[in-house]
Design a protein around this motif. Structure first.
Motif, mmCIF file in Angstrom:
data_model
loop_
_atom_site.group_PDB
_atom_site.id
_atom_site.type_symbol
_atom_site.label_atom_id
_atom_site.label_comp_id
_atom_site.label_asym_id
_atom_site.label_seq_id
_atom_site.Cartn_x
_atom_site.Cartn_y
_atom_site.Cartn_z
ATOM 1 N N ASP A 1 22.829 -22.820 0.251
ATOM 2 C CA ASP A 1 24.181 -22.125 -0.153
ATOM 3 C C ASP A 1 25.183 -22.634 0.462
ATOM 4 O O ASP A 1 25.433 -22.492 1.837
ATOM 5 C CB ASP A 1 24.095 -20.371 0.170
ATOM 6 N N LEU A 2 26.067 -23.397 -0.097
ATOM 7 C CA LEU A 2 27.114 -24.177 0.542
ATOM 8 C C LEU A 2 28.189 -23.219 0.914
ATOM 9 O O LEU A 2 28.919 -23.526 2.132
ATOM 10 C CB LEU A 2 27.796 -25.204 -0.294
ATOM 11 N N ALA A 3 28.547 -21.905 0.426
ATOM 12 C CA ALA A 3 29.550 -21.271 1.036
ATOM 13 C C ALA A 3 29.034 -20.461 2.309
ATOM 14 O O ALA A 3 30.051 -20.508 3.121
ATOM 15 C CB ALA A 3 29.519 -19.964 0.055
ATOM 16 N N THR A 4 27.931 -20.472 2.470
ATOM 17 C CA THR A 4 27.407 -19.882 3.946
ATOM 18 C C THR A 4 26.650 -20.717 4.871
ATOM 19 O O THR A 4 26.427 -20.813 6.142
ATOM 20 C CB THR A 4 26.459 -18.573 3.704
ATOM 21 N N GLY A 5 26.122 -21.977 4.028
ATOM 22 C CA GLY A 5 25.434 -22.983 5.012
ATOM 23 C C GLY A 5 23.963 -22.522 5.215
ATOM 24 O O GLY A 5 23.217 -23.329 5.953
ATOM 25 N N GLN A 6 23.377 -21.566 4.446
ATOM 26 C CA GLN A 6 22.197 -21.023 4.635
ATOM 27 C C GLN A 6 21.014 -21.863 3.903
ATOM 28 O O GLN A 6 21.424 -21.940 2.891
ATOM 29 C CB GLN A 6 21.984 -19.533 4.539
ATOM 30 N N CYS A 7 19.754 -21.854 4.026
ATOM 31 C CA CYS A 7 18.856 -22.294 3.329
ATOM 32 C C CYS A 7 18.146 -20.955 2.586
ATOM 33 O O CYS A 7 17.689 -20.284 3.068
ATOM 34 C CB CYS A 7 17.469 -22.870 3.960
ATOM 35 N N VAL A 8 18.373 -20.849 1.447
ATOM 36 C CA VAL A 8 18.086 -19.819 0.770
ATOM 37 C C VAL A 8 16.424 -19.913 0.204
ATOM 38 O O VAL A 8 15.868 -18.787 0.325
ATOM 39 C CB VAL A 8 18.817 -19.836 -0.767
ATOM 40 N N MET A 9 16.048 -20.984 -0.097
ATOM 41 C CA MET A 9 14.552 -20.886 -0.528
ATOM 42 C C MET A 9 13.973 -22.348 -0.353
ATOM 43 O O MET A 9 14.595 -23.472 -0.222
ATOM 44 C CB MET A 9 14.498 -20.828 -2.041
ATOM 45 N N THR A 10 12.639 -22.410 0.165
ATOM 46 C CA THR A 10 11.894 -23.431 0.301
ATOM 47 C C THR A 10 10.719 -23.683 -0.648
ATOM 48 O O THR A 10 10.045 -22.796 -0.722
ATOM 49 C CB THR A 10 11.591 -23.730 1.750
ATOM 50 N N MET A 11 10.725 -24.978 -1.132
ATOM 51 C CA MET A 11 9.581 -25.112 -2.296
ATOM 52 C C MET A 11 8.637 -26.160 -1.990
ATOM 53 O O MET A 11 9.172 -27.428 -1.741
ATOM 54 C CB MET A 11 10.304 -25.431 -3.698
ATOM 55 N N ASP A 12 7.373 -26.037 -1.929
ATOM 56 C CA ASP A 12 6.487 -26.719 -1.178
ATOM 57 C C ASP A 12 5.667 -27.563 -2.220
ATOM 58 O O ASP A 12 5.230 -26.915 -3.266
ATOM 59 C CB ASP A 12 5.229 -26.335 -0.273
ATOM 60 N N ILE A 13 5.790 -28.856 -2.203
ATOM 61 C CA ILE A 13 5.190 -29.795 -3.225
ATOM 62 C C ILE A 13 3.591 -29.667 -3.003
ATOM 63 O O ILE A 13 2.974 -29.650 -4.001
ATOM 64 C CB ILE A 13 5.684 -31.382 -3.184
ATOM 65 N N LEU A 14 3.355 -29.723 -2.037
ATOM 66 C CA LEU A 14 1.655 -29.762 -1.693
ATOM 67 C C LEU A 14 1.158 -28.428 -2.401
ATOM 68 O O LEU A 14 -0.069 -28.396 -2.803
ATOM 69 C CB LEU A 14 1.542 -29.890 -0.249
ATOM 70 N N TRP A 15 1.804 -27.212 -2.152
ATOM 71 C CA TRP A 15 1.275 -25.887 -2.665
ATOM 72 C C TRP A 15 1.259 -26.142 -4.136
ATOM 73 O O TRP A 15 0.577 -25.537 -4.748
ATOM 74 C CB TRP A 15 2.426 -24.976 -2.064
ATOM 75 N N ALA A 16 2.577 -26.607 -4.648
ATOM 76 C CA ALA A 16 2.285 -26.862 -6.302
ATOM 77 C C ALA A 16 1.238 -27.775 -6.604
ATOM 78 O O ALA A 16 0.622 -27.505 -7.803
ATOM 79 C CB ALA A 16 3.726 -27.430 -6.785
ATOM 80 N N ILE A 17 1.057 -28.901 -5.806
ATOM 81 C CA ILE A 17 0.018 -29.633 -6.348
ATOM 82 C C ILE A 17 -1.301 -29.058 -6.194
ATOM 83 O O ILE A 17 -2.395 -29.097 -7.347
ATOM 84 C CB ILE A 17 -0.142 -30.928 -5.382
ATOM 85 N N SER A 18 -1.557 -28.241 -5.262
ATOM 86 C CA SER A 18 -2.943 -27.449 -5.164
ATOM 87 C C SER A 18 -3.013 -26.187 -5.823
ATOM 88 O O SER A 18 -4.217 -25.403 -5.998
ATOM 89 C CB SER A 18 -3.180 -27.096 -3.661
ATOM 90 N N HIS A 19 -2.036 -25.734 -6.464
ATOM 91 C CA HIS A 19 -2.118 -24.403 -7.290
ATOM 92 C C HIS A 19 -1.409 -24.961 -8.708
ATOM 93 O O HIS A 19 -0.047 -24.233 -8.861
ATOM 94 C CB HIS A 19 -1.375 -23.431 -6.942
ATOM 95 N N PRO A 20 -2.062 -25.767 -9.458
ATOM 96 C CA PRO A 20 -1.186 -26.043 -10.902
ATOM 97 C C PRO A 20 -1.536 -25.160 -11.965
ATOM 98 O O PRO A 20 -2.393 -24.164 -11.643
ATOM 99 C CB PRO A 20 -2.351 -27.238 -11.312
ATOM 100 N N SER A 21 -0.937 -25.087 -12.828
ATOM 101 C CA SER A 21 -0.882 -23.878 -13.919
ATOM 102 C C SER A 21 -2.270 -24.139 -14.490
ATOM 103 O O SER A 21 -2.911 -25.307 -14.668
ATOM 104 C CB SER A 21 0.168 -24.395 -14.961
#
Length: 695
Positions: free
Chosen positions: A500-520
């Motif tokens: 969030d550029l207004a506050t400079g905070q990291c809102v969310m983290t998305m892990d590619i490795l978790w997405a690879i290991s948990h496919p649809s």
């Protein structure tokens, strides 16, 4: 008898005026009758013998007056060098001479009479056949003789001479019966006798005598020498006619082939015109969207003074339609680089600009300080100092610039804030010359709040160009994208972060490795022949770090996020949940660049291909192959511009499916990065030069 005769004297002539007048009238009448009879004979005579008509007209036309006129004409002196003999007539003369013999005010010339007399002789002359120089084409007369219906009469005559008199066998009825067809019953006794084969059994005249065999049908047929020689000549003539017909048919085929080729050329030209109209329609659609967007912005600002705030406008990477360009830009030749900017000695790693002829920011390998350029003058106006590693990703929107480097930090810069006094002071203290750079941007003191360092100090320091520093990634930041107040970054630590550029905070983290290991369970983008990405791929070569820039590209729009990673997958994320809801599989190499709009996602990979994905179906809409890996791309509704490992810039026309290359006054080494707006293109290559092109 002498006494009965009466002498004719002048007195007697004078005493008989009535008789002489009647004789004159009869002579005149006979002459007029002869003239009319001869003229009308041309229309009434069945054979239309012109020479006979002229023979009858000669004693009437050749009057003493006409003879005197002919002598006068012949006595006139002729021009020097002319021939005394009348030139011979040919077919061309007959064709040019109008033949109008009839009753009328127009006088018949001697030339026309000569044409009439000579016409029959010229028509009787046999035309020569075509020479070998004419590629075997028969003459007009020879072709006519070979194609008239009478050319087959000789064959019919020869066939008739080979017919023999034999009892009627009823072959037609036998043919119908053999094919199982119903034959009509005979109507009378005569017809039945003709259709029935009657075989009469003869008694043997003598016991033990054998029956003689039937003689051949041609046994008693004798043609004679003259007939056989005639048939020989006819057969030879028929063969010549067949050869002439074959030549005519071959010439017709060649002519038709040429016509088809000409029609194909016309068809191709018309198809190109149709494609051009389609491109014009797409261009008008983009222009309409731009006008509508501009109308909404101006409507929202109608109660406020000043210009439109840049934050209200859509990202330049999604903006469609024409851009604002100087009038002189139309004078530039398209497809030619008209300006070059030298950016050091190392290859260009990233670049972006605010608008055509606006502000450009470039970064190079082994250089932690991006350069700022004024595209209107082509001069470097400053450096962005603050990173301690190579800047691998950057984006410029209006006056705001975001940079991500190998130090894992993301910095936000305000390109409007320059302080030349600090530049000069730093140059004097460090002993660095700034004549060529035009200025240096000094890093400001920062304070740390909740793990986010901001430029908070004195009022003077608050005016520095680096307005915010975002830290959170553990490895190099290789991709970023921001729009409005949302920033998304991708790093080699195989994570995506939303800020969030207004506050400079990291809102969310998305892990590619978790997405690879948990496919649809059933991926929407799964294609036959491509295995699902799983833990095996995560532990493969890419996961081991052989490909450093694991996150090759990211782009977001509201809550939608698309990323391309080193495992060759294009993932679509929902930033409200942080989950990858669709995976597009098809690339066999790392994805280095991508872009998407309302309908398509276009991705480029090191597998030497650009793939166009259909968001509605999740399948591959089109694939464009290249000879080298694709490092950068950008597309709109009409074209795809790509940097495909060559010195030239590749342009693929999506309407006509044609490829072209920009190379005039271009790079001397392969192109690494590119960016364009409307008809304004910038490219950076391994030769450490930025080229500016007119499209």
């Amino acid at each position: 008898m002498a006494q009965s005769s009466k002498a004719i004297t002048p007195d007697s002539i004078r005493t008989e005026p009535a008789s002489s007048s009647s004789q004159y009238d009869s002579a005149l009448t006979s002459r007029l009758d002869a003239v009319s009879r001869n003229f009308f004979a041309h229309f009434n005579h069945r054979k239309r013998d012109s020479r006979q008509i002229l023979a009858d007209l000669a004693p009437v036309i050749m009057t003493p007056k006409m003879m005197a006129h002919a002598q006068t004409v012949s006595a006139r002196p002729r021009a020097v060098g002319t021939s005394s003999t009348r030139p011979t007539l040919d077919f061309a003369t007959i064709g040019r001479t109008p033949l109008r013999l009839g009753l009328g005010a127009r006088r018949t010339t001697s030339r026309e009479l000569e044409v009439v007399e000579t016409a029959s002789e010229l028509l009787a002359v046999t035309l020569p056949d075509a020479s070998s120089e004419e590629r075997g084409m028969p003459s007009l007369l020879r072709g006519f003789e070979a194609t008239v219906p009478s050319a087959d009469t000789a064959r019919a005559r020869r066939r008739a001479t080979r017919n023999v008199n034999a009892p009627r066998l009823g072959l037609k009825r036998l043919s119908l019966g053999a094919r199982g067809l119903i034959t009509e019953a005979p109507t009378d006794e005569a017809e039945s006798e003709d259709d029935v084969v009657v075989v009469v059994a003869r008694e043997r005249g003598r016991r033990g005598r054998k029956k003689r065999g039937r003689e051949s049908l041609s046994a008693n047929k004798v043609f004679g020498r003259e007939e056989l020689e005639r048939q020989t000549r006819e057969i030879v003539r028929d063969k010549e006619n067949l050869h002439v017909r074959r030549s005519l048919l071959h010439n017709d085929i060649v002519e038709i082939t040429n016509k088809i080729e000409a029609l194909d050329v016309i068809r191709t030209r018309l198809e190109q015109d149709l494609l051009k109209l389609q491109e014009d329609e797409l261009e008008l659609d983009d222009e309409l969207l731009m006008v509508q967007e501009r109308l909404e912005l101006e409507t929202s600002q109608n109660n406020q003074s000043g210009s439109i705030h840049p934050s209200l406008m859509a990202s330049s990477r999604r903006r469609k339609g024409p851009a604002f360009l100087p009038s002189e830009h139309d004078e530039l030749p398209p497809g030619v680089a008209f300006m070059s900017l030298e950016c050091g000695s190392t290859p260009i790693s990233s670049l972006d600009f605010s608008e055509p002829y606006g502000t450009l920011v470039t970064s190079a390998q082994d250089d932690a300080h991006p350069r700022v350029w004024d595209l209107l003058t082509g001069e470097e106006i400053g450096r962005l100092r603050g990173h301690v590693g190579t800047v691998k990703a950057l984006q410029v929107e209006a006056h705001l610039c975001a940079t991500g480097a190998t130090d894992g930090a993301v910095r936000l810069w305000d390109l409007r804030q320059w302080d030349l006094s600090d530049v000069l002071e730093e140059a004097e203290e460090d002993g660095e010359g700034t004549g060529t750079d035009g200025g240096v941007v000094v890093e400001r003191p920062r304070t740390e709040i909740n793990g986010v360092r901001t430029s908070r100090g004195s009022e003077e320091d608050a005016l520095g160009p680096c307005v915010r520093v975002l830290e959170g990634h553990s490895k190099a930041v290789t991709a970023l994208y921001f729009e409005n107040d949302t920033l998304v970054t991708g790093a080699s630590d195989k994570t995506l972060r939303q800020w969030d550029l207004a506050t400079g905070q990291c809102v969310m983290t998305m892990d590619i490795l978790w997405a690879i290991s948990h496919p649809s369970t059933v991926p929407a983008g799964h294609l036959p022949g491509f295995p699902l990405a799983g833990a095996t791929a995560a532990a493969g070569a890419f996961a081991l770090g052989l490909y450093e820039d694991f996150i090759g590209a990211v782009q977001s729009w509201e809550y939608a996020l698309v990323s391309g990673s080193g495992d060759g997958a294009v993932r679509m994320w929902d930033m409200r949940t942080g989950q990858a809801h669709r995976t597009l599989l098809g690339h066999t190499g790392p994805v280095t660049c991508l872009q998407f709009d309302e309908i398509h996602v276009v991705s480029g990979s090191l597998d030497k291909s650009v793939r166009i994905w259909d968001l509605r179906t999740g399948g591959i809409f089109e694939t464009v192959k290249y000879d080298h890996g694709v490092k950068a791309l950008q597309f709109d509704s009409r074209k795809i511009v790509a940097a495909a490992g060559e010195n030239g810039i590749k342009i693929y026309n999506r309407t006509s499916m044609q490829h072209s290359t920009l190379s005039i006054n271009g790079h001397t080494r392969p192109v690494e990065k590119l960016r364009y707006m409307d008809r304004y293109l910038l490219s950076g290559g391994r030769d450490a030069i930025v080229k500016i092109w007119a499209l």
